[in-house]
Design a protein around this motif. Structure first.
Motif, PDB file in Angstrom:
ATOM      1  N   LEU A  72       0.856  -1.260  -0.025  1.00  0.00           N
ATOM      2  CA  LEU A  72       0.005  -0.010  -0.011  1.00  0.00           C
ATOM      3  C   LEU A  72       0.808   1.103  -0.056  1.00  0.00           C
ATOM      4  O   LEU A  72       0.542   2.279  -0.822  1.00  0.00           O
ATOM      5  CB  LEU A  72      -0.888   0.090   1.126  1.00  0.00           C
ATOM      6  N   SER A  73       1.994   1.145   0.628  1.00  0.00           N
ATOM      7  CA  SER A  73       2.842   2.583   0.935  1.00  0.00           C
ATOM      8  C   SER A  73       3.698   2.784  -0.815  1.00  0.00           C
ATOM      9  O   SER A  73       3.599   3.824  -1.075  1.00  0.00           O
ATOM     10  CB  SER A  73       4.107   2.292   1.947  1.00  0.00           C
ATOM     11  N   SER A  74       4.010   1.490  -1.478  1.00  0.00           N
ATOM     12  CA  SER A  74       4.332   1.794  -2.617  1.00  0.00           C
ATOM     13  C   SER A  74       3.446   2.200  -3.631  1.00  0.00           C
ATOM     14  O   SER A  74       3.900   3.165  -4.522  1.00  0.00           O
ATOM     15  CB  SER A  74       5.018   0.364  -3.118  1.00  0.00           C
ATOM     16  N   PHE A  75       2.252   1.964  -3.554  1.00  0.00           N
ATOM     17  CA  PHE A  75       1.149   2.632  -4.160  1.00  0.00           C
ATOM     18  C   PHE A  75       0.922   3.952  -4.089  1.00  0.00           C
ATOM     19  O   PHE A  75       0.691   4.827  -5.312  1.00  0.00           O
ATOM     20  CB  PHE A  75      -0.358   2.037  -4.025  1.00  0.00           C
ATOM     21  N   SER A  76       1.063   4.441  -3.097  1.00  0.00           N
ATOM     22  CA  SER A  76       1.011   5.736  -2.795  1.00  0.00           C
ATOM     23  C   SER A  76       2.113   6.847  -3.082  1.00  0.00           C
ATOM     24  O   SER A  76       1.968   7.924  -3.336  1.00  0.00           O
ATOM     25  CB  SER A  76       0.648   6.164  -1.284  1.00  0.00           C
ATOM     26  N   ASP A  77       3.405   6.092  -3.633  1.00  0.00           N
ATOM     27  CA  ASP A  77       4.614   6.754  -3.832  1.00  0.00           C
ATOM     28  C   ASP A  77       4.657   6.644  -5.402  1.00  0.00           C
ATOM     29  O   ASP A  77       5.188   5.624  -5.814  1.00  0.00           O
ATOM     30  CB  ASP A  77       5.735   6.106  -3.385  1.00  0.00           C
ATOM     31  N   LEU A  78       4.289   7.788  -6.141  1.00  0.00           N
ATOM     32  CA  LEU A  78       4.363   7.843  -7.509  1.00  0.00           C
ATOM     33  C   LEU A  78       5.558   7.623  -8.117  1.00  0.00           C
ATOM     34  O   LEU A  78       5.998   7.354  -9.239  1.00  0.00           O
ATOM     35  CB  LEU A  78       3.871   9.291  -8.226  1.00  0.00           C
ATOM     36  N   ALA A  79       6.726   7.970  -7.254  1.00  0.00           N
ATOM     37  CA  ALA A  79       8.279   7.972  -7.695  1.00  0.00           C
ATOM     38  C   ALA A  79       8.761   6.362  -7.464  1.00  0.00           C
ATOM     39  O   ALA A  79      10.011   6.146  -7.495  1.00  0.00           O
ATOM     40  CB  ALA A  79       9.072   8.891  -6.998  1.00  0.00           C
ATOM     41  N   ALA A  80       7.899   5.467  -6.973  1.00  0.00           N
ATOM     42  CA  ALA A  80       8.426   4.150  -6.786  1.00  0.00           C
ATOM     43  C   ALA A  80       8.551   3.311  -7.828  1.00  0.00           C
ATOM     44  O   ALA A  80       8.157   3.927  -8.939  1.00  0.00           O
ATOM     45  CB  ALA A  80       7.174   3.336  -5.865  1.00  0.00           C
ATOM     46  N   GLY A  81       9.540   2.337  -7.859  1.00  0.00           N
ATOM     47  CA  GLY A  81       9.866   1.700  -9.181  1.00  0.00           C
ATOM     48  C   GLY A  81      11.169   2.005  -9.733  1.00  0.00           C
ATOM     49  O   GLY A  81      11.536   3.362  -9.637  1.00  0.00           O
ATOM     50  N   PRO A  82      11.415   1.190 -10.701  1.00  0.00           N
ATOM     51  CA  PRO A  82      12.972   1.689 -11.155  1.00  0.00           C
ATOM     52  C   PRO A  82      12.673   2.308 -12.378  1.00  0.00           C
ATOM     53  O   PRO A  82      13.996   2.788 -12.918  1.00  0.00           O
ATOM     54  CB  PRO A  82      13.377   0.114 -11.711  1.00  0.00           C
ATOM     55  N   PHE A  83      11.650   2.539 -13.039  1.00  0.00           N
ATOM     56  CA  PHE A  83      11.657   3.368 -14.224  1.00  0.00           C
ATOM     57  C   PHE A  83      10.889   5.120 -14.017  1.00  0.00           C
ATOM     58  O   PHE A  83       9.786   4.968 -14.513  1.00  0.00           O
ATOM     59  CB  PHE A  83      11.196   2.877 -15.340  1.00  0.00           C
ATOM     60  N   PHE A  84      11.581   5.722 -13.101  1.00  0.00           N
ATOM     61  CA  PHE A  84      11.028   6.834 -12.814  1.00  0.00           C
ATOM     62  C   PHE A  84      11.760   7.980 -12.700  1.00  0.00           C
ATOM     63  O   PHE A  84      13.032   7.618 -12.261  1.00  0.00           O
ATOM     64  CB  PHE A  84      10.141   6.885 -11.380  1.00  0.00           C
ATOM     65  N   VAL A  85      11.581   9.155 -13.155  1.00  0.00           N
ATOM     66  CA  VAL A  85      12.678  10.254 -13.216  1.00  0.00           C
ATOM     67  C   VAL A  85      11.773  11.621 -13.016  1.00  0.00           C
ATOM     68  O   VAL A  85      10.578  11.713 -13.630  1.00  0.00           O
ATOM     69  CB  VAL A  85      13.495  10.212 -14.625  1.00  0.00           C
ATOM     70  N   CYS A  86      12.384  12.429 -12.224  1.00  0.00           N
ATOM     71  CA  CYS A  86      11.685  13.719 -12.310  1.00  0.00           C
ATOM     72  C   CYS A  86      12.754  14.997 -12.568  1.00  0.00           C
ATOM     73  O   CYS A  86      13.934  14.938 -11.753  1.00  0.00           O
ATOM     74  CB  CYS A  86      11.086  13.956 -10.776  1.00  0.00           C
ATOM     75  N   GLY A  87      12.655  15.756 -13.397  1.00  0.00           N
ATOM     76  CA  GLY A  87      13.589  16.819 -13.507  1.00  0.00           C
ATOM     77  C   GLY A  87      13.323  17.589 -14.745  1.00  0.00           C
ATOM     78  O   GLY A  87      12.330  17.582 -15.451  1.00  0.00           O
ATOM     79  N   THR A  88      14.463  18.269 -15.076  1.00  0.00           N
ATOM     80  CA  THR A  88      14.310  19.051 -16.452  1.00  0.00           C
ATOM     81  C   THR A  88      14.369  17.830 -17.727  1.00  0.00           C
ATOM     82  O   THR A  88      14.685  16.880 -17.374  1.00  0.00           O
ATOM     83  CB  THR A  88      15.572  19.941 -16.446  1.00  0.00           C
ATOM     84  N   PRO A  89      14.325  18.693 -18.807  1.00  0.00           N
ATOM     85  CA  PRO A  89      14.363  17.887 -19.881  1.00  0.00           C
ATOM     86  C   PRO A  89      15.745  16.942 -20.319  1.00  0.00           C
ATOM     87  O   PRO A  89      15.671  15.936 -20.590  1.00  0.00           O
ATOM     88  CB  PRO A  89      14.240  18.770 -21.167  1.00  0.00           C
TER      89      PRO A  89
END
Length: 183
Positions: A109-126
């Motif tokens: 359930l905690s992993s479901f609430s974390d949108l950044a969970a998992g190996p293929f996630f990135v947040c940043g500039t282009p």
């Protein structure tokens, strides 16, 4: 092949096994292409990207994720410490391989609430996003991503307007298609 895994190593392992099986059956190893779900939150600045992610996280809904997931049981009906392996048999574990059968309901359930969970996630500039996608392609061996939608239609628009030009500039996406060409 749309695939995924608990971490980058598990995805590499899946890719290696499938490519090996292709060769064993008379095919070339690159006859099989691999696509993963990629989570991308992009902004013109790092601050803009982080603000978008925070906004998306604020609207994340466990009930919404559970409805979409179509799990074979309701995790909210079990104590958080309940091991998943008590609720799902190993042969039917498919969907849960990302989490690991030894995890608990609470961890799921905690992993479901974390949108950044998992190996293929990135947040940043282009540039940061393009760097990470290139790493996924080169180091893990995937061939593409299926873009996870965090906000319709902003996720796709952001990717098209901000990331696609960076990937095209690097030669990772073509600029046009041959007349009459299809998938």
């Amino acid at each position: 092949m749309f695939t995924g895994g608990a971490n980058e190593d598990s995805v590499r392992d899946i890719i290696a096994k499938v490519r090996g099986a292709a060769v064993e059956h008379g095919r070339k190893s690159d006859d099989v292409r691999f696509v993963v779900q990629g989570g991308v939150v992009v902004g013109r600045t790092p601050e803009e990207a982080r603000a978008k992610l925070a906004e998306y996280q604020r609207h994340a809904s466990i009930d919404g994720v559970l409805a979409y997931a179509s799990l074979p049981f309701d995790p909210t009906a079990h104590p958080p410490e309940t091991p998943l392996k008590e609720l799902v048999s190993e042969e039917n574990f498919g969907y849960f391989r990302r989490f690991g059968i030894d995890k608990s309901v609470g961890e799921l359930l905690s992993s479901f609430s974390d949108l950044a969970a998992g190996p293929f996630f990135v947040c940043g500039t282009p540039e940061v996003v393009a760097d990470e996608i290139e790493r996924w392609l080169d180091d893990i061996g995937i061939d593409g991503i299926n873009l996870r939608q965090y906000h319709s239609f902003d996720t796709a628009r952001d990717f098209i307007e901000l990331v696609v030009p960076a990937l095209r500039e690097r030669g990772r996406l073509r600029k046009n298609y041959v007349e009459g060409e299809s998938l």
